[in-house]
Design a protein around this motif. Structure first.
Motif, mmCIF file in Angstrom:
data_model
loop_
_atom_site.group_PDB
_atom_site.id
_atom_site.type_symbol
_atom_site.label_atom_id
_atom_site.label_comp_id
_atom_site.label_asym_id
_atom_site.label_seq_id
_atom_site.Cartn_x
_atom_site.Cartn_y
_atom_site.Cartn_z
ATOM 1 N N CYS A 1 12.737 79.518 -46.781
ATOM 2 C CA CYS A 1 13.035 80.816 -46.205
ATOM 3 C C CYS A 1 12.608 81.924 -47.167
ATOM 4 C CB CYS A 1 14.530 80.902 -45.949
ATOM 5 S SG CYS A 1 15.037 82.523 -45.426
ATOM 6 N N CYS A 2 11.612 82.704 -46.755
ATOM 7 C CA CYS A 2 11.107 83.753 -47.652
ATOM 8 C C CYS A 2 12.072 84.924 -47.771
ATOM 9 C CB CYS A 2 9.726 84.221 -47.203
ATOM 10 S SG CYS A 2 8.430 82.991 -47.521
ATOM 11 N N VAL A 3 12.900 85.155 -46.751
ATOM 12 C CA VAL A 3 13.903 86.214 -46.889
ATOM 13 C C VAL A 3 14.825 85.853 -48.060
ATOM 14 C CG1 VAL A 3 15.812 87.444 -45.798
ATOM 15 C CG2 VAL A 3 13.855 86.745 -44.415
ATOM 16 N N ALA A 4 15.256 84.594 -48.081
ATOM 17 C CA ALA A 4 16.157 84.144 -49.140
ATOM 18 C C ALA A 4 15.464 84.147 -50.503
ATOM 19 C CB ALA A 4 16.682 82.742 -48.818
ATOM 20 N N GLU A 5 14.215 83.702 -50.527
ATOM 21 C CA GLU A 5 13.502 83.671 -51.812
ATOM 22 C C GLU A 5 13.286 85.084 -52.349
ATOM 23 O OE1 GLU A 5 10.409 80.650 -52.712
ATOM 24 O OE2 GLU A 5 9.111 82.399 -52.993
ATOM 25 N N CYS A 6 13.002 86.005 -51.443
ATOM 26 C CA CYS A 6 12.826 87.408 -51.819
ATOM 27 C C CYS A 6 14.131 87.962 -52.408
ATOM 28 C CB CYS A 6 12.386 88.197 -50.583
ATOM 29 S SG CYS A 6 12.341 89.982 -50.776
ATOM 30 N N VAL A 7 15.271 87.600 -51.805
ATOM 31 C CA VAL A 7 16.567 88.034 -52.335
ATOM 32 C C VAL A 7 16.769 87.469 -53.736
ATOM 33 C CG1 VAL A 7 19.077 87.748 -52.082
ATOM 34 C CG2 VAL A 7 17.687 88.369 -50.098
ATOM 35 N N MET A 8 16.473 86.208 -53.899
ATOM 36 C CA MET A 8 16.610 85.568 -55.213
ATOM 37 C C MET A 8 15.664 86.233 -56.220
ATOM 38 S SD MET A 8 18.916 83.174 -55.198
ATOM 39 C CE MET A 8 19.745 81.931 -54.194
ATOM 40 N N ASN A 9 14.448 86.507 -55.779
ATOM 41 C CA ASN A 9 13.484 87.167 -56.676
ATOM 42 C C ASN A 9 13.965 88.556 -57.096
ATOM 43 O OD1 ASN A 9 11.682 85.069 -56.747
ATOM 44 N ND2 ASN A 9 10.082 86.075 -55.537
ATOM 45 N N SER A 10 14.591 89.253 -56.162
ATOM 46 C CA SER A 10 14.997 90.630 -56.448
ATOM 47 C C SER A 10 16.033 90.666 -57.565
ATOM 48 C CB SER A 10 15.531 91.317 -55.188
ATOM 49 O OG SER A 10 16.833 90.854 -54.900
ATOM 50 N N LEU B 1 16.522 85.523 -59.966
ATOM 51 C CA LEU B 1 17.237 84.244 -60.042
ATOM 52 C C LEU B 1 16.325 83.058 -59.795
ATOM 53 C CD1 LEU B 1 20.550 84.968 -58.100
ATOM 54 C CD2 LEU B 1 20.233 84.733 -60.550
ATOM 55 N N TYR B 2 15.167 83.322 -59.180
ATOM 56 C CA TYR B 2 14.295 82.216 -58.790
ATOM 57 C C TYR B 2 13.049 82.166 -59.649
ATOM 58 C CZ TYR B 2 10.850 79.472 -56.304
ATOM 59 O OH TYR B 2 9.897 78.545 -56.004
ATOM 60 N N SER B 3 12.696 80.978 -60.088
ATOM 61 C CA SER B 3 11.384 80.785 -60.676
ATOM 62 C C SER B 3 11.025 79.310 -60.649
ATOM 63 C CB SER B 3 11.378 81.393 -62.083
ATOM 64 O OG SER B 3 10.841 80.528 -63.021
ATOM 65 N N ASP B 4 9.814 79.017 -60.216
ATOM 66 C CA ASP B 4 9.288 77.658 -60.293
ATOM 67 C C ASP B 4 10.133 76.599 -59.596
ATOM 68 O OD1 ASP B 4 6.886 77.284 -61.359
ATOM 69 O OD2 ASP B 4 7.533 77.025 -63.444
ATOM 70 N N LYS C 1 10.762 92.798 -44.813
ATOM 71 C CA LYS C 1 9.474 92.297 -45.262
ATOM 72 C C LYS C 1 9.134 90.920 -44.677
ATOM 73 C CE LYS C 1 6.776 91.905 -49.480
ATOM 74 N NZ LYS C 1 6.841 91.929 -50.944
ATOM 75 N N TRP C 2 10.134 90.073 -44.502
ATOM 76 C CA TRP C 2 9.850 88.663 -44.185
ATOM 77 C C TRP C 2 10.339 88.168 -42.834
ATOM 78 C CZ3 TRP C 2 6.232 86.508 -46.887
ATOM 79 C CH2 TRP C 2 6.021 86.934 -48.201
ATOM 80 N N ILE C 3 11.131 88.938 -42.125
ATOM 81 C CA ILE C 3 11.738 88.379 -40.915
ATOM 82 C C ILE C 3 10.687 88.031 -39.853
ATOM 83 C CG2 ILE C 3 12.270 90.608 -39.805
ATOM 84 C CD1 ILE C 3 14.411 87.368 -39.764
ATOM 85 N N GLU D 1 0.461 82.711 -43.463
ATOM 86 C CA GLU D 1 1.822 82.238 -43.734
ATOM 87 C C GLU D 1 2.007 82.028 -45.230
ATOM 88 O OE1 GLU D 1 5.125 78.731 -42.821
ATOM 89 O OE2 GLU D 1 3.017 78.239 -42.598
ATOM 90 N N GLN D 2 3.081 82.586 -45.762
ATOM 91 C CA GLN D 2 3.408 82.318 -47.162
ATOM 92 C C GLN D 2 4.434 81.192 -47.200
ATOM 93 O OE1 GLN D 2 3.860 85.340 -50.034
ATOM 94 N NE2 GLN D 2 5.337 84.197 -51.265
ATOM 95 N N ILE D 3 4.160 80.196 -48.037
ATOM 96 C CA ILE D 3 5.099 79.090 -48.183
ATOM 97 C C ILE D 3 6.105 79.449 -49.264
ATOM 98 C CG2 ILE D 3 5.372 76.645 -48.774
ATOM 99 C CD1 ILE D 3 3.880 77.150 -46.120
ATOM 100 N N CYS D 4 7.382 79.453 -48.888
ATOM 101 C CA CYS D 4 8.424 79.702 -49.871
ATOM 102 C C CYS D 4 9.140 78.389 -50.169
ATOM 103 C CB CYS D 4 9.406 80.752 -49.361
ATOM 104 S SG CYS D 4 8.726 82.434 -49.517
ATOM 105 N N HIS D 5 9.721 78.314 -51.335
ATOM 106 C CA HIS D 5 10.427 77.099 -51.733
ATOM 107 C C HIS D 5 11.784 77.049 -51.021
ATOM 108 C CE1 HIS D 5 12.126 73.982 -54.203
ATOM 109 N NE2 HIS D 5 10.963 73.820 -54.809
HETATM 110 C C1 LIG Z 1 9.092 85.021 -55.725
HETATM 111 O O1 LIG Z 1 8.579 85.013 -57.022
HETATM 112 C C2 LIG Z 1 7.594 84.014 -57.258
HETATM 113 C C3 LIG Z 1 7.172 84.135 -58.694
HETATM 114 O O2 LIG Z 1 8.178 83.669 -59.525
HETATM 115 C C4 LIG Z 1 6.420 84.208 -56.334
HETATM 116 O O3 LIG Z 1 5.488 83.168 -56.513
HETATM 117 C C5 LIG Z 1 6.887 84.199 -54.902
HETATM 118 O O4 LIG Z 1 5.837 84.500 -54.041
HETATM 119 C C6 LIG Z 1 8.009 85.223 -54.689
HETATM 120 N N1 LIG Z 1 8.529 85.063 -53.346
HETATM 121 C C7 LIG Z 1 8.696 86.074 -52.495
HETATM 122 C C8 LIG Z 1 9.207 85.742 -51.149
HETATM 123 O O5 LIG Z 1 8.439 87.236 -52.760
#
Ligand SMILES: *[C@@H]1O[C@H](CO)[C@@H](O)[C@H](O)[C@H]1NC(C)=O
Length: 195
Positions: A76-85, A88-91, A58-60, A149-153
């Motif tokens: 890194c959105c790949v990493a954030e996506c993994v955390m989201n799956s 583990l990630y929020s805010d 999805k993100w590479i 571009e999506q900005i990931c944390h």
């Molecule tokens: C991860 O989840 C947050 C909501 O908690 C969302 O804003 C963000 O876009 C998601 N990131 C990805 C890479 O899917």
């Protein structure tokens, strides 16, 4: 084996940015040998390869585009996506307790040494991320540099890359395949992320 090796590789793509801001980057040349880290030591992991690959596909594309950008390292959105799956990630925060549970879960069928090594790695990586708080926050506040571009944390990529490097570096001697290539890879990854 294959899949796990790829995971390590790809997570690293996301954090190369942290190193390229250094003037004298010892990692630019890449690993000294064409060997997969998983062939030298199989380390504990956060998610199954299939969950990882979903985020990767999805993100590479975006991640590769971002690597050409200069300035403050981007999340890194790949990493954030993994955390989201794994929820583990929020805010801007990673649920450390839940992350610990998942990593420890993966060590259940592995050598017993891994448990303490993993706990120490988590501790070290969260401390490291804390010491980089300002850069991480700056990366989170970036605005898109290209359309769509999506900005990931940056916190997710920072923690995942640190865990990958630390666990590999701390691989118990009896579990580490000793040969020239693996030794060289170990020295290299003691200062450079997987890439
Ligand atoms: C991860 O989840 C947050 C909501 O908690 C969302 O804003 C963000 O876009 C998601 N990131 C990805 C890479 O899917």
């Amino acid at each position: 084996m294959m899949a796990k090796g790829r995971i390590i590789t790809i997570i690293a793509l996301c954090v190369v940015g942290f190193y390229s801001v250094l003037a004298d980057n010892p990692c630019l040349q890449g690993p000294p040998v064409p060997k997969n880290a998983a062939e030298c030591c199989v380390t504990p992991f956060l998610v199954e390869p299939s969950a990882f690959m979903t985020c990767h596909s999805k993100w590479i594309g975006q991640t590769k585009r971002q690597m050409a950008l200069e300035g403050i390292p981007r999340g890194c959105c790949v990493a954030e996506c993994v955390m989201n799956s794994t929820k583990l990630y929020s805010d801007g925060k990673i649920d450390r307790e839940a992350l610990t549970k998942l990593y420890l879960g993966s060590t259940k069928t592995m050598a017993s040494e891994w448990k303490q090594i993993t706990l120490d790695a988590i501790d070290g990586c969260f401390k490291m991320a804390d010491s980089m708080k300002d850069d991480i926050e700056a990366g989170a506040k970036l605005t898109p540099a290209f359309e769509g571009e999506q900005i990931c944390h940056p916190i997710s990529g920072t923690i995942l890359a640190c865990m990958g490097m630390t666990l590999f570096a701390e691989c118990p001697a009896k579990l580490f395949t000793v040969n020239d290539d693996c030794n060289k890879l170990k020295t290299y990854h003691s200062k450079c992320p997987f890439s």
